[in-house]
Design an enzyme around this catalytic site. Structure first.
Site, PDB file in Angstrom:
ATOM      1  N   CYS A  16       1.008  -1.270  -0.117  1.00 20.20           N
ATOM      2  CA  CYS A  16      -0.040   0.002  -0.084  1.00 20.20           C
ATOM      3  C   CYS A  16       0.696   1.406   0.151  1.00 20.20           C
ATOM      4  CB  CYS A  16      -0.960  -0.037   1.103  1.00 20.20           C
ATOM      5  SG  CYS A  16      -0.185   0.263   2.751  1.00 20.20           S
ATOM      6  N   CYS A  86      44.660 -16.532  -5.528  1.00 20.20           N
ATOM      7  CA  CYS A  86      43.899 -16.287  -6.604  1.00 20.20           C
ATOM      8  C   CYS A  86      42.394 -16.165  -6.221  1.00 20.20           C
ATOM      9  CB  CYS A  86      43.613 -17.166  -7.780  1.00 20.20           C
ATOM     10  SG  CYS A  86      45.355 -17.470  -8.686  1.00 20.20           S
ATOM     11  N   ASP A 504      13.272  20.986 -35.568  1.00 20.10           N
ATOM     12  CA  ASP A 504      14.565  21.170 -36.453  1.00 20.10           C
ATOM     13  C   ASP A 504      13.825  21.065 -37.873  1.00 20.10           C
ATOM     14  OD1 ASP A 504      17.117  21.749 -37.300  1.00 20.10           O
ATOM     15  OD2 ASP A 504      17.354  19.591 -37.573  1.00 20.10           O
ATOM     16  N   ASP A 703      17.577  16.085 -34.577  1.00 23.28           N
ATOM     17  CA  ASP A 703      18.159  14.746 -34.791  1.00 23.28           C
ATOM     18  C   ASP A 703      19.794  15.112 -34.841  1.00 23.28           C
ATOM     19  OD1 ASP A 703      18.513  16.131 -37.294  1.00 23.28           O
ATOM     20  OD2 ASP A 703      18.461  14.064 -38.102  1.00 23.28           O
TER      21      ASP A 703
END
Length: 836
Positions: A16, A86, A504, A703
């Site tokens: 909730c 390692c 544009d 763009d």
């Protein structure tokens, strides 16, 4: 970590709106954690951390608040380990990843098992960390949890079983208690046979099993939340059913402590409340699973394996092990696994699931392919250029997920209200009981109990908490199916409020693929002599006009000389040294800046611009040599898009660096309202400020690289997906198809989603505002009506389901402008058809 990092965790136990507030409060209170944002619909929490240990502190804070972070486990095969040191290095590298809780490296088995917080990192990221540390890794096996839809399906199945069991146990209780009210003579039958006290004992046993069996979750979660002073929805249910059950237990086992007039049981109310709320939770889980359908469809596009060609052999490998540079074979009908560049073969590739464009795109050597798209009838061999999280599909999924997890400004009021909602309901319930006991008619105690329980049960913070995020999830998902990606969730709200959309010209209103139409020379220059020099310089530029000039020169089999000292002057043009000559190509302002006289060609330049051509000058060794005209055809959809935006009350403006005459000619053809021409990139920013006058909200569509400042400065920046990466990164919304029609679809989705949110909020707030007083008994003095707790439970269960169902209607939203319907193509990554 030296800088701030965004972490997203999956959180359990939220049901909730009050849970959202508590989770955010817990996270913001953790050291090193800031800007916590919680999404109830997706059950996630996103926050900023300043150091690695802050993630652990966030996890601890969530656990203490009763909302643990969900974890996953992955097992990896590790190469190159030869000793215990390692092991230590691998463990250290993996343990340093934010969100990793435990690492167990086995040198003998050469494996590493990692427990990590879901959302903070991924198995693929951990594989990369190990590999970067010098120990190449692959995923050997994992116990990763099912995706969200599968998880919700499993949750729904579990809730269904609990509901069926509770209903089966509740039915006898309901019949024994309510049979006398519905069946004549039933009460006398009970008295002559087993007797009323026995029926109360039977009801006690069955109701106890219901409450502490199928309904135990309400108490298991609600009571601890209550004791911590942070009650939630479960607390209300636990208190309401517990009060009805407790009162009935006293009336059954200790009747002497109650006045004779109020000896009654409410076992059927407690049991039926649990059944009804379980039904609501069951339906809610099913609906929540469907809110993420778009993400699931996107995930379904991801390929799990790929055929890698190495040393002349082809082998199938897991997608997570692919590296940039791998050569991959895609056979006919298969999905492309990752982004890449075609090396060999020809085929048509269906990209509709990414871009929304209906027609397959031809692919040959040198062309780009996108992961998730479907290969046609030919075979393709390509080199991987983007793998893992860098692929276009992975970025799309990430964008959609981020947008779905956003918190809109409209959510602020909801958060402030819901934080105090449950405590306020508890206070109202206590006040209701007190008022009934003080001034209520006999039997006052019984009426007080009924009213108090009804207030607790009917309140529904769930509906308020789900109202906004569910609509956002479904709306942004549906937008993605239309090829519209909201990179920033709050853009969804801002776009719905836009008054002006500025566009544009090149590549947006026009095709962006201009062709050379005129090449007029002067000062003894000829086309054959000047065009190779001009084209050689333009070959260094990425501008569409440059491409048109170069394409024409090559089509005429002209040899382009070598260029040195090339320079691109943003907003003006380009220049360079060609065959010992200085060549400048650009607008008239470039010539003026360089002191070059253009008088001899000015008449021709103006005439070309008036015909809608883009006109440029070329100067060689400081003298004007030619005027060049390029025609960029207007996109067939541009006029229809402008008309559609006008119909939605939106003004359209065009901002371009072209000359005024050229821009005006295109504006007249398309129907654009206002033109701002001859501007540099920073001039576009100033033009947006002009358009904002009067308090108007402005969106900008572009763009190119030169559009990035305007995209970032606009109230909403909309990038054409076929444009540059810089433009896309600067934008709030991305149109994957490269078509202006996506702008109309984006506006349509935005407005529909905000309308849906307002409907949900109106219902959620209106429901609580209207029914809580009814449950408290405000109608009783006038009409003698007191709401039964059973009806209160039914209303509460339906409230959340109603909000979710309303949000899911957005999945049926049809594109406002969709060429695909004309050619009968399917929607991108869609599983169902939209309502027409």
């Amino acid at each position: 970590m030296a800088e701030s990092q965004t972490i997203t965790l999956a959180v359990e136990g939220m049901n909730c709106a009050s849970c959202v507030g508590r989770v955010e409060k817990a996270l913001n209170g953790a050291e090193g954690v800031a800007q916590a944002r919680v999404n109830l619909a997706s059950e996630t929490a996103t926050f900023e951390v300043s150091d690695t240990h802050a993630v652990a502190r966030a996890q601890e804070a969530l656990a203490q608040a009763g909302y643990p972070a969900r974890s996953e486990q992955v097992t990896m095969s590790i190469d190159a380990m030869s000793c215990a040191s390692c092991v230590g290095r691998v463990e250290a590298a993996l343990a340093a990843v934010p969100g990793v809780m435990n690492v167990a490296v086995n040198l003998a088995a050469e494996t590493a098992t990692v427990d990590y917080l879901q959302g903070a990192t991924t198995g693929a990221d951990l594989v990369q960390v190990s590999t970067d540390a010098g120990y190449p890794a692959t995923v050997a096996g994992a116990t990763a949890q099912a995706d969200r839809v599968d998880r919700k399906d499993a949750e729904a199945r579990q809730l269904r079983r609990r509901t069926m069991l509770a209903a089966a146990l509740t039915l006898p209780v309901f019949v024994l208690e309510m049979g006398a009210h519905m069946i004549p003579g039933f009460h006398m039958l009970i008295e002559r046979t087993i007797g009323v006290p026995t029926t109360w004992l039977i009801q006690l046993v069955l109701t106890t099993v219901v409450l502490f069996g199928p309904g135990r979750a309400f108490f298991a979660k609600g009571v601890p939340a209550l004791t911590k002073g942070a009650p939630d929805m479960n607390s209300l249910v636990a208190l309401g059913t517990g009060a009805a059950w407790g009162y009935s237990v006293v009336a059954t086992l200790l009747p002497q402590v109650l006045p004779e007039g109020v000896r009654a049981v409410y076992f059927e109310a407690a049991a039926v409340i649990v059944v009804l709320i379980l039904i609501g939770r069951w339906l809610e889980a099913r609906a929540k699973g469907r809110t993420g359908a778009a993400i699931q469809a996107l995930l379904g596009l991801q390929v799990r394996t790929a055929r890698v060609i190495a040393d002349g052999d082809t082998r199938e490998v897991d997608i997570d092990s692919l590296q940039v540079g791998d050569v991959i074979l895609v056979r006919p009908g298969e999905r492309v696994p990752v982004d890449g560049e075609v090396l060999d073969g020809t085929s048509n590739v269906d990209e509709s699931m990414i871009t929304g464009e209906p027609l397959a795109v031809g692919k040959a050597a040198g062309d780009a392919v996108t992961g998730g798209t479907v290969n046609g009838t030919g075979s393709l061999t390509f080199r991987a250029t983007r793998v893992g999280a860098d692929t276009t599909l992975a970025q799309i999924i990430r964008m959609v997920e981020e947008a779905q997890g956003a918190k809109l400004p409209i959510q602020g009021l909801v958060d402030r209200v819901t934080m105090w909602f449950v405590p306020a309901v508890l206070g109202l319930a206590l006040l209701t009981v007190a008022v009934w006991l003080l001034v209520g008619p006999d039997p006052a105690l019984t009426l007080a109990l009924v009213a108090g329980v009804s207030v607790l049960i009917i309140a529904c913070p769930c509906a308020m908490g789900l109202a906004t995020p569910t609509s956002i999830m479904v709306g942004t998902g549906r937008a993605a199916e239309m090829g519209v990606l909201f990179r920033k969730g709050d853009a969804l709200q801002r776009l719905s409020e836009v008054d002006v959309i500025a566009v544009d010209k090149t590549g947006t209103v026009t095709e962006g693929r201009p062709t050379l139409t005129d090449f007029v020379t002067a000062n003894d220059w000829t086309r054959a002599a000047a065009l190779p020099l001009v084209a050689a310089v333009e070959a260094q530029s990425e501008h569409p006009v440059a491409e048109a000039i170069v394409s024409t020169a090559r089509s005429e089999a002209l040899t382009l000389p070598e260029v040195t000292a090339f320079q691109s002057v943003t907003g003006y043009g380009v220049q360079g040294k060609v065959a010992g000559r200085t060549v400048l190509v650009g607008a008239d302002r470039f010539m003026a800046r360089e002191g070059i006289d253009t008088t001899v060609l000015q008449m021709q330049e103006r005439a070309l611009a008036a015909r809608g051509r883009t006109a440029l000058y070329a100067a060689i060794d400081g003298q004007i040599a030619a005027v060049i005209a390029v025609a960029d055809p207007v996109k067939t959809s541009s006029a229809a898009v402008v008309t559609a935006l006008h119909a939605r009350g939106i003004e359209v403006a065009m901002i371009t660096g072209d000359k005024q005459e050229t821009a005006d000619a295109i504006a007249r053809e398309v129907g654009i309202d206002q033109v701002v021409a001859g501007v540099l990139p920073d001039g576009k920013v100033a033009a947006l400020d002009e358009l904002r006058q009067g308090g108007r909200t402005v969106a900008f569509v572009g763009d190119g690289i030169n559009d990035a400042p305007a995209l970032a400065h606009a109230d909403v920046g909309i990038a054409i997906g076929t444009g540059t990466d810089v433009a896309i990164e600067s934008a709030d919304v991305v149109l994957m198809s490269g078509d202006l029609r996506g702008v109309v679809n984006a506006v349509t989705v935005s407005r529909a989603t905000l309308r849906n949110i307002r409907q949900n909020l109106g219902w959620a707030f209106g429901y609580n505002a209207a029914l809580i007083p009814v449950a408290a008994g405000v109608l009783y003095p006038v009409f003698g009506v007191l709401l039964s707790p059973v009806f209160a439970a039914g209303a509460m269960a339906l409230s959340s389901v109603s909000v979710l169902t309303n949000a899911l209607r957005l999945r049926r939203l049809s594109p406002a402008m969709d060429e695909r319907r004309e050619v009968g193509a399917a929607r991108p990554f869609s599983t169902t058809q939209p309502a027409e």
